[in-house]
Design an enzyme around this catalytic site. Structure first.
Site, mmCIF file in Angstrom:
data_model
loop_
_atom_site.group_PDB
_atom_site.id
_atom_site.type_symbol
_atom_site.label_atom_id
_atom_site.label_comp_id
_atom_site.label_asym_id
_atom_site.label_seq_id
_atom_site.Cartn_x
_atom_site.Cartn_y
_atom_site.Cartn_z
ATOM 1 N N ASP A 144 0.813 -1.227 0.000
ATOM 2 C CA ASP A 144 0.000 0.000 0.000
ATOM 3 C C ASP A 144 0.839 1.266 0.000
ATOM 4 O O ASP A 144 0.308 2.359 -0.185
ATOM 5 C CB ASP A 144 -0.904 0.024 1.244
ATOM 6 C CG ASP A 144 -1.820 -1.187 1.270
ATOM 7 O OD1 ASP A 144 -2.517 -1.394 0.265
ATOM 8 O OD2 ASP A 144 -1.795 -1.928 2.267
ATOM 9 N N HIS A 145 2.107 1.152 0.268
ATOM 10 C CA HIS A 145 2.925 2.355 0.469
ATOM 11 C C HIS A 145 4.142 2.299 -0.444
ATOM 12 O O HIS A 145 5.242 1.994 -0.003
ATOM 13 C CB HIS A 145 3.346 2.414 1.935
ATOM 14 C CG HIS A 145 3.810 3.777 2.390
ATOM 15 N ND1 HIS A 145 5.054 4.289 2.102
ATOM 16 C CD2 HIS A 145 3.190 4.741 3.112
ATOM 17 C CE1 HIS A 145 5.187 5.492 2.632
ATOM 18 N NE2 HIS A 145 4.079 5.794 3.250
ATOM 19 N N PHE A 146 4.079 2.586 -1.738
ATOM 20 C CA PHE A 146 2.852 2.838 -2.482
ATOM 21 C C PHE A 146 2.839 1.872 -3.664
ATOM 22 O O PHE A 146 3.929 1.476 -4.093
ATOM 23 C CB PHE A 146 2.822 4.286 -2.993
ATOM 24 C CG PHE A 146 2.848 5.306 -1.896
ATOM 25 C CD1 PHE A 146 1.650 5.678 -1.264
ATOM 26 C CD2 PHE A 146 4.020 5.885 -1.470
ATOM 27 C CE1 PHE A 146 1.656 6.641 -0.260
ATOM 28 C CE2 PHE A 146 4.021 6.834 -0.457
ATOM 29 C CZ PHE A 146 2.838 7.208 0.143
#
Lengths: 162, 132
Positions: free
Chosen positions: A33-35
């Site tokens: 998710d990051h990123f």
């Protein structure tokens, strides 16, 4: 996910300094998710790694009897991004140690490049009025953080690899 | 021994670092909690920094006594500090300026005693005492 942000301690000088390494795999959960497409190590997690390295340094100074908790980060400067595939080194120096707590200065390095500089302030919980809430059990040094220091001692006994 | 001005400048710089405030917010009469937003853990951080900055030892509870009165009725009555309590304050904190506080010694106003100039006076006393 296990909450340990150090892979190995490289050097440990009691009451002075500690160096630890963390290798960043693209398989780390947070990179999903990051990123997406740009796997950057979150700054907060680098601070956590520094705090774990510093916490072991501060904890060892009193034989892991104190509950060492991160109380405050008075200063944190992020100089560059750290990406999946990087190997980061946490370099921590003890600035001040007292009965009530300790301050460390920390750096995160990628090779020779400085990625993060931070100052971290730890409190010894039992030296404040909180013992009545937390009791005697040391929930900070439950094993994992101490075992990682045991690892560095074991590594010291290993013959040099050729 | 550094001059009063030098001590004040160093104290200001220490507070800027510890509390992340702007230098222009630091005034002699600025209160640590009310004006500069200090929280409990900041007081310990400030003590550590002052020790490093001035090369002194600050015993626990000397500069920032945690609880002076502990609800003792001899010291506090009806939300006000009694004469005995004021005497205790004077003894524990000779570096505090109690002149204004004494005219209306509400317990809640004790935190306002902790100002930038209080720290500077404390340090001055400490450095002066160290020379004797």
């Amino acid at each position: 996910m296990r909450w340990i942000w150090i892979d190995r301690i490289l050097e440990f000088k009691p009451k002075q300094s500690a160096r630890a390494v963390k290798c960043l795999s693209l398989a780390e959960d947070f990179f999903a998710d990051h990123f997406p497409g740009w796997p950057v190590m979150p700054g907060a997690l680098m601070l956590e790694g520094l705090a774990q390295t510093g916490g072991i340094l501060v904890g060892e100074a009193n034989d892991f009897k104190e509950k060492v908790i991160l109380a405050k980060i008075p200063k944190a400067v992020f100089h560059r991004e750290v990406l999946a595939g990087d190997e980061i080194v946490y370099d921590v120096e003890l600035l001040h140690l007292r009965k009530e707590g300790a301050t460390v200065a920390g750096k995160v390095l990628v090779g020779a490049a400085l990625a993060v500089e931070a100052e971290i302030f730890f409190a010894h919980l039992d030296q404040s009025r909180s013992q009545q809430f937390f009791g005697d059990h040391n929930f900070v040094f439950t094993g994992e953080l101490q075992r990682i220091l045991g690892l560095v001692r074991e590594a010291g006994k290993r013959p040099e690899q050729s | 021994m550094p001059s009063t001005e030098e001590i004040y400048q160093k104290v200001s710089a220490t507070l800027v670092e510890a509390l992340n405030v702007d230098e222009e917010d630091i005034k002699p009469t600025a209160t640590l909690q009310g004006d500069l937003g200090a929280e409990s853990i900041d007081f310990l951080d400030i003590v550590f920094r002052l020790e490093r900055e001035f090369g002194i030892k600050i015993p626990r509870d000397e500069l920032f006594p945690e609880s002076i009165f502990q609800g003792d009725p001899d010291f506090v009555a009806d939300g006000k500090v009694t004469d005995k309590g004021l005497a205790e304050l004077r003894q524990r904190m000779p570096f505090a300026d109690l002149s204004k506080f004494e005219s209306n010694p509400e317990v809640g106003a004790i935190s306002d005693l902790f100002t930038v100039e209080l720290i500077a006076r404390y340090i001055q006393g400490k450095l002066g005492a160290g020379r004797n």
